[in-house]
Design a protein around this motif. Structure first.
Motif, PDB file in Angstrom:
ATOM      1  N   ALA A  59     114.000  33.238  71.224  1.00 24.23           N
ATOM      2  CA  ALA A  59     113.610  34.400  70.411  1.00 24.23           C
ATOM      3  C   ALA A  59     112.116  34.431  70.116  1.00 24.23           C
ATOM      4  O   ALA A  59     111.575  35.474  69.725  1.00 24.23           O
ATOM      5  CB  ALA A  59     114.391  34.405  69.099  1.00 24.23           C
ATOM      6  N   GLU A  60     111.438  33.288  70.312  1.00 19.23           N
ATOM      7  CA  GLU A  60     109.999  33.224  70.030  1.00 19.23           C
ATOM      8  C   GLU A  60     109.143  33.486  71.265  1.00 19.23           C
ATOM      9  O   GLU A  60     107.909  33.502  71.173  1.00 19.23           O
ATOM     10  CB  GLU A  60     109.650  31.862  69.423  1.00 19.23           C
ATOM     11  CG  GLU A  60     110.224  31.666  68.039  1.00 19.23           C
ATOM     12  CD  GLU A  60     109.891  30.299  67.451  1.00 19.23           C
ATOM     13  OE1 GLU A  60     108.956  29.637  67.953  1.00 19.23           O
ATOM     14  OE2 GLU A  60     110.585  29.891  66.496  1.00 19.23           O
ATOM     15  N   VAL A  61     109.755  33.681  72.412  1.00 19.27           N
ATOM     16  CA  VAL A  61     108.983  33.982  73.628  1.00 19.27           C
ATOM     17  C   VAL A  61     108.460  35.414  73.504  1.00 19.27           C
ATOM     18  O   VAL A  61     109.245  36.350  73.338  1.00 19.27           O
ATOM     19  CB  VAL A  61     109.852  33.829  74.892  1.00 19.27           C
ATOM     20  CG1 VAL A  61     109.086  34.290  76.127  1.00 19.27           C
ATOM     21  CG2 VAL A  61     110.304  32.372  75.060  1.00 19.27           C
ATOM     22  N   PRO A  62     107.128  35.623  73.570  1.00 18.31           N
ATOM     23  CA  PRO A  62     106.578  36.969  73.376  1.00 18.31           C
ATOM     24  C   PRO A  62     106.795  37.856  74.614  1.00 18.31           C
ATOM     25  O   PRO A  62     106.332  37.541  75.710  1.00 18.31           O
ATOM     26  CB  PRO A  62     105.086  36.720  73.131  1.00 18.31           C
ATOM     27  CG  PRO A  62     104.799  35.394  73.772  1.00 18.31           C
ATOM     28  CD  PRO A  62     106.071  34.604  73.731  1.00 18.31           C
ATOM     29  N   LEU A  63     107.515  38.953  74.421  1.00 16.67           N
ATOM     30  CA  LEU A  63     107.873  39.850  75.525  1.00 16.67           C
ATOM     31  C   LEU A  63     106.789  40.915  75.734  1.00 16.67           C
ATOM     32  O   LEU A  63     106.154  41.360  74.783  1.00 16.67           O
ATOM     33  CB  LEU A  63     109.210  40.533  75.219  1.00 16.67           C
ATOM     34  CG  LEU A  63     110.380  39.615  74.891  1.00 16.67           C
ATOM     35  CD1 LEU A  63     111.611  40.441  74.502  1.00 16.67           C
ATOM     36  CD2 LEU A  63     110.698  38.689  76.063  1.00 16.67           C
ATOM     37  N   ARG A  64     106.659  41.344  76.981  1.00 20.05           N
ATOM     38  CA  ARG A  64     105.649  42.356  77.321  1.00 20.05           C
ATOM     39  C   ARG A  64     106.220  43.784  77.199  1.00 20.05           C
ATOM     40  O   ARG A  64     106.076  44.596  78.119  1.00 20.05           O
ATOM     41  CB  ARG A  64     105.145  42.123  78.760  1.00 20.05           C
ATOM     42  CG  ARG A  64     104.239  40.924  78.912  1.00 20.05           C
ATOM     43  CD  ARG A  64     103.987  40.599  80.378  1.00 20.05           C
ATOM     44  NE  ARG A  64     103.535  41.730  81.161  1.00 20.05           N
ATOM     45  CZ  ARG A  64     102.297  41.890  81.642  1.00 20.05           C
ATOM     46  NH1 ARG A  64     101.370  40.968  81.399  1.00 20.05           N
ATOM     47  NH2 ARG A  64     101.987  42.936  82.383  1.00 20.05           N
ATOM     48  N   THR A  65     106.834  44.085  76.057  1.00 18.12           N
ATOM     49  CA  THR A  65     107.351  45.440  75.860  1.00 18.12           C
ATOM     50  C   THR A  65     106.201  46.433  75.691  1.00 18.12           C
ATOM     51  O   THR A  65     106.417  47.649  75.766  1.00 18.12           O
ATOM     52  CB  THR A  65     108.256  45.511  74.612  1.00 18.12           C
ATOM     53  OG1 THR A  65     107.568  44.918  73.511  1.00 18.12           O
ATOM     54  CG2 THR A  65     109.562  44.764  74.850  1.00 18.12           C
TER      55      THR A  65
END
Length: 408
Positions: free
Chosen positions: A383-389
């Motif tokens: 959940a802490e992996v930063p997504l490239r939304t």
């Protein structure tokens, strides 16, 4: 259309169903109305196409134009500082993804020989060597490390730089400019600044290659006198962007997906012959280049809906690749699936030129990474992996990973 599925106001972008699946609102729309109206922030009434069959038909129909200079292309999200468009954009020389035949045909024909399956296979050993050398460097680092910076971004960057004849030493500059350019809601001034910087850099590069060509793709193109410097610059921009951004995000997001599906990861480690099918399934499942645009040049019937002339049409390849009418249990990663026919490389005349190169890089990348780092795990909760939304090509901004150095 069921009343439970309202017309969205703007394109849903938050990954409400998790990091790998389409947003829930888009999946619900696909299942109830795969060709659906879409309200744009500037008031335009456009369309969103999410069903596999509809997307495939649309991409094969040249009445859905890719050109930006024949009608107003509306954006389905807010861009700070972007005025409401009142007229078409000028056509950018060399930018053949934003062209229709015959202009598109003329430019693409000059590149087809460059990216043949045969020529790409000749590169295979060299790509494997690049991957292994990058993993040698990574193995000397003390974990945890960011897999994006240590592996996923350097490999395709080095490959495309060598192929095009772009100095790899310049990578920090052009990668930073491309990153600024690709932010969805980037203020217009920032986006244009990045674009101008890239164009200036690549314009100087192709001018130098015309004067003193070497043994690379841009030099081959520069030898063709019927291509102007502005066209060469546009082509270089496209190839450099597509050549490192998409594959880099597939390598990092694909690794994230495998680490989050340990039974699939174990199956791939147990049977390396599964690798080609695994790459196709990861392509389908993740679809990092998701959103594309078309302009309806006339009233067009598509899967029972009439799309009026002048409409901006938003296409979701991710939603189409997760269509249960095309794939059984589509939201499940299944490396034993035959995912052929996925739309991740597009379809029709704009199908990705570099598809074979991307496949080679992914097979070499995933295969060697999993073999060399058998204890690889996430170093932070998923959940802490930063997504490239926030970016036009999806992936992760960082992927912190670790491994057991005593068994490596």
């Amino acid at each position: 259309m069921p009343v439970t599925t309202p017309v969205p106001n703007g394109l849903p972008m938050e990954r409400t169903a998790g990091p790998f699946d389409p947003p829930r609102e888009i999946s619900a729309l696909r299942d109830s109305r795969p060709v659906s109206p879409l309200n744009f922030p500037d008031g335009h009434q456009g369309w969103l196409v999410t069903g596999y069959e509809a997307v495939r038909r649309l991409l094969a129909d040249t009445r859905f134009s890719s050109r930006l200079d024949i009608g107003i292309l509306h954006v389905p999200y807010e861009i700070p500082g972007m005025p409401t468009p009142t007229e078409p954009s000028p056509q950018i020389p060399g930018m053949f993804v934003a062209m229709d035949p015959p202009d598109h045909t003329r430019l693409r024909r000059k590149l087809i020989g460059t990216f043949t399956v045969h020529r790409m296979r000749q590169l295979e050993e060299h790509i494997v060597a690049i991957v292994e050398a990058q993993l040698d460097e990574m193995s000397r680092l003390t974990p945890p490390v960011d897999l994006v910076r240590a592996f996923a971004l350097p490999v395709p960057s080095l490959v495309i730089c060598e192929l095009l004849g772009v100095p790899y030493a310049d990578r920090e500059t052009f990668q930073a400019d491309f990153a600024r350019f690709m932010v969805k809601e980037q203020p217009l001034e920032e986006k244009m600044g990045a674009y101008i910087a890239l164009n200036t850099y690549l314009g100087e590069l192709v001018t130098a290659k015309r004067a003193a060509p070497g043994e690379d793709i841009l030099s081959d193109l520069a030898r063709q006198e019927d291509l102007g410097i502005d066209e060469l610059t546009g082509i270089a921009f496209l190839l450099l962007l597509a050549g490192h951004e998409t594959t880099a995000n597939m390598l990092s997001l694909g690794t994230f997906a495998l680490l989050e599906h340990p039974e699939q990861l174990a199956a791939l480690r147990a049977d390396p012959n599964l690798l080609p099918d695994a790459v196709e399934e990861l392509m389908r499942y993740l679809s990092v280049a998701d959103i594309f645009y078309r302009y309806a040049t006339e009233d067009i019937e598509l899967c029972g809906e009439t799309i009026p002339q002048g409409s901006t049409v938003v296409v979701s390849l991710l939603a189409a690749n997760h269509d249960p009418l095309r794939y059984d249990d589509p939201d499940t990663l299944n490396l034993h699936r035959t995912a052929r026919g996925h739309l991740s490389f597009g379809h029709g005349i704009h199908q990705c030129l570099g598809a074979q190169l991307a496949r080679l890089e992914m097979r070499a990348g995933f295969g060697s990474l999993l073999r060399r780092f058998p204890s690889l795990t996430l170093a932070v909760p998923a959940a802490e992996v930063p997504l490239r939304t926030d970016m036009n090509i999806y992936g992760v901004h960082e992927l912190p990973v670790t491994w057991d150095t005593t068994v490596h």
